[in-house]
Design a protein around this motif. Sequence first.
Motif, PDB file in Angstrom:
ATOM      1  N   LEU B  34       0.837  -1.204   0.000  1.00  0.00           N
ATOM      2  CA  LEU B  34       0.000   0.000   0.000  1.00  0.00           C
ATOM      3  C   LEU B  34       0.875   1.258   0.000  1.00  0.00           C
ATOM      4  CD1 LEU B  34      -2.865  -0.992   2.464  1.00  0.00           C
ATOM      5  CD2 LEU B  34      -2.893  -1.004  -0.019  1.00  0.00           C
ATOM      6  N   ALA B  35       1.978   1.219   0.744  1.00  0.00           N
ATOM      7  CA  ALA B  35       2.892   2.360   0.734  1.00  0.00           C
ATOM      8  C   ALA B  35       3.510   2.538  -0.659  1.00  0.00           C
ATOM      9  CB  ALA B  35       3.992   2.155   1.771  1.00  0.00           C
ATOM     10  N   LEU B  36       3.817   1.412  -1.279  1.00  0.00           N
ATOM     11  CA  LEU B  36       4.372   1.481  -2.630  1.00  0.00           C
ATOM     12  C   LEU B  36       3.341   2.080  -3.594  1.00  0.00           C
ATOM     13  CD1 LEU B  36       6.817   0.781  -4.344  1.00  0.00           C
ATOM     14  CD2 LEU B  36       5.863  -1.492  -4.699  1.00  0.00           C
ATOM     15  N   SER B  37       2.093   1.717  -3.377  1.00  0.00           N
ATOM     16  CA  SER B  37       1.027   2.261  -4.214  1.00  0.00           C
ATOM     17  C   SER B  37       1.000   3.791  -4.096  1.00  0.00           C
ATOM     18  CB  SER B  37      -0.318   1.670  -3.769  1.00  0.00           C
ATOM     19  OG  SER B  37      -1.379   2.407  -4.296  1.00  0.00           O
ATOM     20  N   ALA B  38       1.210   4.285  -2.877  1.00  0.00           N
ATOM     21  CA  ALA B  38       1.209   5.749  -2.688  1.00  0.00           C
ATOM     22  C   ALA B  38       2.399   6.389  -3.410  1.00  0.00           C
ATOM     23  CB  ALA B  38       1.257   6.073  -1.194  1.00  0.00           C
ATOM     24  N   ILE B  39       3.553   5.736  -3.365  1.00  0.00           N
ATOM     25  CA  ILE B  39       4.732   6.264  -4.075  1.00  0.00           C
ATOM     26  C   ILE B  39       4.444   6.315  -5.575  1.00  0.00           C
ATOM     27  CG2 ILE B  39       7.120   5.718  -4.718  1.00  0.00           C
ATOM     28  CD1 ILE B  39       7.466   4.529  -1.902  1.00  0.00           C
ATOM     29  N   LEU B  40       3.830   5.259  -6.071  1.00  0.00           N
ATOM     30  CA  LEU B  40       3.511   5.211  -7.499  1.00  0.00           C
ATOM     31  C   LEU B  40       2.458   6.255  -7.851  1.00  0.00           C
ATOM     32  CD1 LEU B  40       3.501   1.340  -7.692  1.00  0.00           C
ATOM     33  CD2 LEU B  40       4.976   2.795  -9.080  1.00  0.00           C
ATOM     34  N   ASP B  41       1.525   6.444  -6.946  1.00  0.00           N
ATOM     35  CA  ASP B  41       0.491   7.480  -7.147  1.00  0.00           C
ATOM     36  C   ASP B  41       1.132   8.850  -7.281  1.00  0.00           C
ATOM     37  OD1 ASP B  41      -2.048   6.603  -7.431  1.00  0.00           O
ATOM     38  OD2 ASP B  41      -2.516   6.557  -5.286  1.00  0.00           O
ATOM     39  N   ASP B  42       2.083   9.119  -6.395  1.00  0.00           N
ATOM     40  CA  ASP B  42       2.760  10.415  -6.445  1.00  0.00           C
ATOM     41  C   ASP B  42       3.469  10.600  -7.784  1.00  0.00           C
ATOM     42  OD1 ASP B  42       1.907  11.106  -3.985  1.00  0.00           O
ATOM     43  OD2 ASP B  42       3.756  10.614  -2.931  1.00  0.00           O
ATOM     44  N   ALA B  43       4.095   9.528  -8.267  1.00  0.00           N
ATOM     45  CA  ALA B  43       4.795   9.619  -9.553  1.00  0.00           C
ATOM     46  C   ALA B  43       3.795   9.924 -10.674  1.00  0.00           C
ATOM     47  CB  ALA B  43       5.539   8.319  -9.841  1.00  0.00           C
ATOM     48  N   ALA B  44       2.637   9.246 -10.635  1.00  0.00           N
ATOM     49  CA  ALA B  44       1.620   9.484 -11.664  1.00  0.00           C
ATOM     50  C   ALA B  44       1.092  10.909 -11.584  1.00  0.00           C
ATOM     51  CB  ALA B  44       0.479   8.472 -11.505  1.00  0.00           C
ATOM     52  N   THR B  45       0.886  11.372 -10.345  1.00  0.00           N
ATOM     53  CA  THR B  45       0.388  12.738 -10.158  1.00  0.00           C
ATOM     54  C   THR B  45       1.395  13.753 -10.689  1.00  0.00           C
ATOM     55  OG1 THR B  45      -0.836  12.069  -8.209  1.00  0.00           O
ATOM     56  CG2 THR B  45      -0.383  14.420  -8.433  1.00  0.00           C
ATOM     57  N   PHE B  46       2.658  13.513 -10.392  1.00  0.00           N
ATOM     58  CA  PHE B  46       3.691  14.430 -10.886  1.00  0.00           C
ATOM     59  C   PHE B  46       3.743  14.402 -12.414  1.00  0.00           C
ATOM     60  CE2 PHE B  46       8.085  15.328 -12.165  1.00  0.00           C
ATOM     61  CZ  PHE B  46       8.190  16.622 -11.661  1.00  0.00           C
ATOM     62  N   ALA B  47       3.617  13.196 -12.981  1.00  0.00           N
ATOM     63  CA  ALA B  47       3.663  13.078 -14.441  1.00  0.00           C
ATOM     64  C   ALA B  47       2.495  13.828 -15.087  1.00  0.00           C
ATOM     65  CB  ALA B  47       3.635  11.608 -14.845  1.00  0.00           C
ATOM     66  N   ALA B  48       1.366  13.857 -14.377  1.00  0.00           N
ATOM     67  CA  ALA B  48       0.191  14.551 -14.930  1.00  0.00           C
ATOM     68  C   ALA B  48       0.249  16.053 -14.679  1.00  0.00           C
ATOM     69  CB  ALA B  48      -1.081  13.973 -14.313  1.00  0.00           C
ATOM     70  N   ALA B  77      -1.192   2.201 -13.362  1.00  0.00           N
ATOM     71  CA  ALA B  77      -1.561   0.783 -13.382  1.00  0.00           C
ATOM     72  C   ALA B  77      -0.861   0.023 -12.259  1.00  0.00           C
ATOM     73  CB  ALA B  77      -1.208   0.171 -14.735  1.00  0.00           C
ATOM     74  N   LEU B  78       0.420   0.285 -12.071  1.00  0.00           N
ATOM     75  CA  LEU B  78       1.145  -0.422 -11.009  1.00  0.00           C
ATOM     76  C   LEU B  78       0.635   0.001  -9.631  1.00  0.00           C
ATOM     77  CD1 LEU B  78       4.832  -0.386 -12.327  1.00  0.00           C
ATOM     78  CD2 LEU B  78       3.347  -2.367 -12.091  1.00  0.00           C
ATOM     79  N   SER B  79       0.277   1.276  -9.504  1.00  0.00           N
ATOM     80  CA  SER B  79      -0.262   1.745  -8.228  1.00  0.00           C
ATOM     81  C   SER B  79      -1.568   1.025  -7.898  1.00  0.00           C
ATOM     82  CB  SER B  79      -0.501   3.249  -8.289  1.00  0.00           C
ATOM     83  OG  SER B  79      -1.246   3.663  -7.170  1.00  0.00           O
ATOM     84  N   ALA B  80      -2.455   0.979  -8.878  1.00  0.00           N
ATOM     85  CA  ALA B  80      -3.740   0.320  -8.643  1.00  0.00           C
ATOM     86  C   ALA B  80      -3.531  -1.162  -8.342  1.00  0.00           C
ATOM     87  CB  ALA B  80      -4.639   0.496  -9.857  1.00  0.00           C
ATOM     88  N   ALA B  81      -2.627  -1.783  -9.077  1.00  0.00           N
ATOM     89  CA  ALA B  81      -2.379  -3.210  -8.848  1.00  0.00           C
ATOM     90  C   ALA B  81      -1.733  -3.431  -7.481  1.00  0.00           C
ATOM     91  CB  ALA B  81      -1.478  -3.756  -9.954  1.00  0.00           C
TER      92      ALA B  81
END
Lengths: 127, 648
Positions: B34-48, B77-81
């Motif tokens: 779940l923590a990894l999902s948050a890191i990935l979320d942040d990356a996606a947010t930054f990319a957007a 996708a990786l965040s959601a997964a």
Amino acid sequence: MTSHAISSTLRLSLSEAATAARGWDDQHLFLAGGADSLAALDAVSDPASAIFTEGARAPAARFASRWRDEVRALGRRAESAADGVREAARAVVGADGDGGAACTRATTDLERLLRPALCPVLLEETR
Amino acid sequence: MTGALATRTLRLPTPMPELTGSPTRVADVGNDLLALSAILDDAATFAAGAGRCPSWQGAAGEGYHRLVTRLRRRADALSAASRDIGGKVLGHAEVLAALHRRHRDLDHRFSALVGRAADELTGTLQVATGAAPAWREAPPGADLLASLVDDYEADRARWIADLREAEETVAQAFARAASEAGREPNDDVPSPVRPPHVPDPETPPGRVRDWWSALTPSLRRTLLTVSPELLGNLDGLPAAVRDRANRIRLARDVAELEAIPTTERTREEVLRLANALAALRALRLTARRAGTDPATGEPTPTQLYVYDPDSFDGDGRVAVAIGDLDHDRNLAVTVPGLGTDMGSAPDQAIKAVDLYEEANAHDPGTTTATMFWIGYDAPDGSADGTGDGDAAGVVDDGMAQDGGRRLADLVDGLTGMRHDDPHVTVVGHSYGSTTAADGAALAPPGRIDDLVLVGSPGAGDGHDDAGDLGVDHGHVFVGRNSADPVTELGGHGGWDLDSLGDGLDHLGVHVPHGLGTDPASDDFGATRFQAESPTREAAGLDGWRQDHLGYFDPGSDSLANMASIVDGDYDDVATAPGVHDPALPGPTTLPSALGHLVHDADRLGQDADDWLHGHPDWTDAADLVRTGKDALDGVVGGPHDPESDRAP
């Protein structure tokens, strides 16, 4: 926001570039470092670990190993993005005269910069 | 005798298989995911958002944009997964914990059955050797033992089947996730699974505090990154935790909303972004003005204690503290009034910092934190022409009562999160004083030590005496600038206040009226402190706002006295002798203040008449101005020269 151009094929706002380069550096750190710092997930990668019961151990180890690779790969993409922006900014700054050349040298010295802005031009624009 | 022994069969239970696997460590794996999902979320947010670099044009820019787009989709996708598999792993941890419990029970049953079988065998042998009477040949326990062993074997088989099923389920989930990781993403992002459990907002603060204390550091980290919106405003959590959660949420809001092109933002998104930026400005302003702690040399801490940019139809809620709400001895909450919403946060931050500096300068030996709280739906005080806006709220204390309930919850949370007993002062200004009075009356006993009401239009319905406000005798303090016309609106005299309020409303100046007793009135029973305007004279329409808004001004008697109260140094409070100020003419300054208002209204009316002379279609507007002026005339007996009210 000032947009700089060195030719008809390259236009780039330096303040945007500075923000993006620093941000991608951060994302690279978070992704590459984050994947390694998750201790429990890391331990699962060891098939001998007794975190899961025997029947789930091997699939868990395969998954954890695969997942770390995926996240690291994403981190490398973030690094590529940072490098790409930095290169473009350097090209723009380098085309702006002697000051730009000095900035380019400074940038080279800070090749792996993580926090400072690219050069005074960028610093000024990001204030 | 021995023939019976030969026919006896003793069934022995099968031992339990060894069970490996650690539910706690499996849960750690789930939380890591779940923590990894948050890191990935942040990356996606930054990319957007900021990572898009939209100004970059040309061939290289197009390549960059493609890279960033792919990266964002992959991260999404990786965040959601990760969230999906993390949830499943947490579920597996619970199943595994239950299997461990059942394993222990079955193991105990196995040991007991072995012991019972040994007893049976001993008894049978004793009969066979003549050491025991013959009736033991067929002891009734033998049948019972057989039955118990059958039950045990059935439960053991079920347990093994359940273990296999649990292993298979989680193994399939792992295999599916690993397989899907190999595919390039598309836009079909799996929906997230249940977030980790967080107490309901209605949960008593003490229970929330205990729940948080019991969490592992790993789970706390996960909750902060995955569900900051569930933690940021949860009463009972330490202020430092709320601050961290709210800052994460604030940063995400700004990044996500700024990434949306201006022309594509919805009304809600525009409001949310404006509120988020106001909160950000308030935080920066607070940090800059608060500077460093002279004792430690460290930056003075600031805490984003409440952040909710969507509430109250876009007005939003926010509270920022200067100091350390978790540890400082004195806590002060300022409650603003009319016209405050999240956009007012920077202005309120200045008042809170001024009170913080005054309180800490007055008593540097004691730590004090101050916080402004924009946490209720205050009347907006503006004429929107629709007749259905918040401005209607000023005519009674309905909004103040609702705010009072929220304030009582806030104070309950502030004190409930701590193990000690801080000294708590609530400072209400203007309509906020009515809210503060309602909140003090509703708060659990002992939560609020001191109540300060400044520029008050009234102490709220049903509060005719300081004793009605829920704090100890002698701990209700009132600051009333004699030149502040808003304080004339509290019921205590013979003025036609309804007409006054209506008159001001007609002029587009909405002020509270009908809000209960003036808490500064002589028989209310509060302690009045010095809070006069430094100019000590009314100044008409241009000045009455300052007379009403100057209570927090640095250098003022009012601020110094409030700081003393916040510090609990009551002997340093300069009291004032009742509501009448002998230095000013008349029983109150109302004639003087209103004289200026009427004078200004007259001037406005003449200007309006001149203008309307050339615009005959605007008769309604002309009527409006005249109605307002007439209402004021009715209150004070007609227009007159304000200079005549001045003391010689």
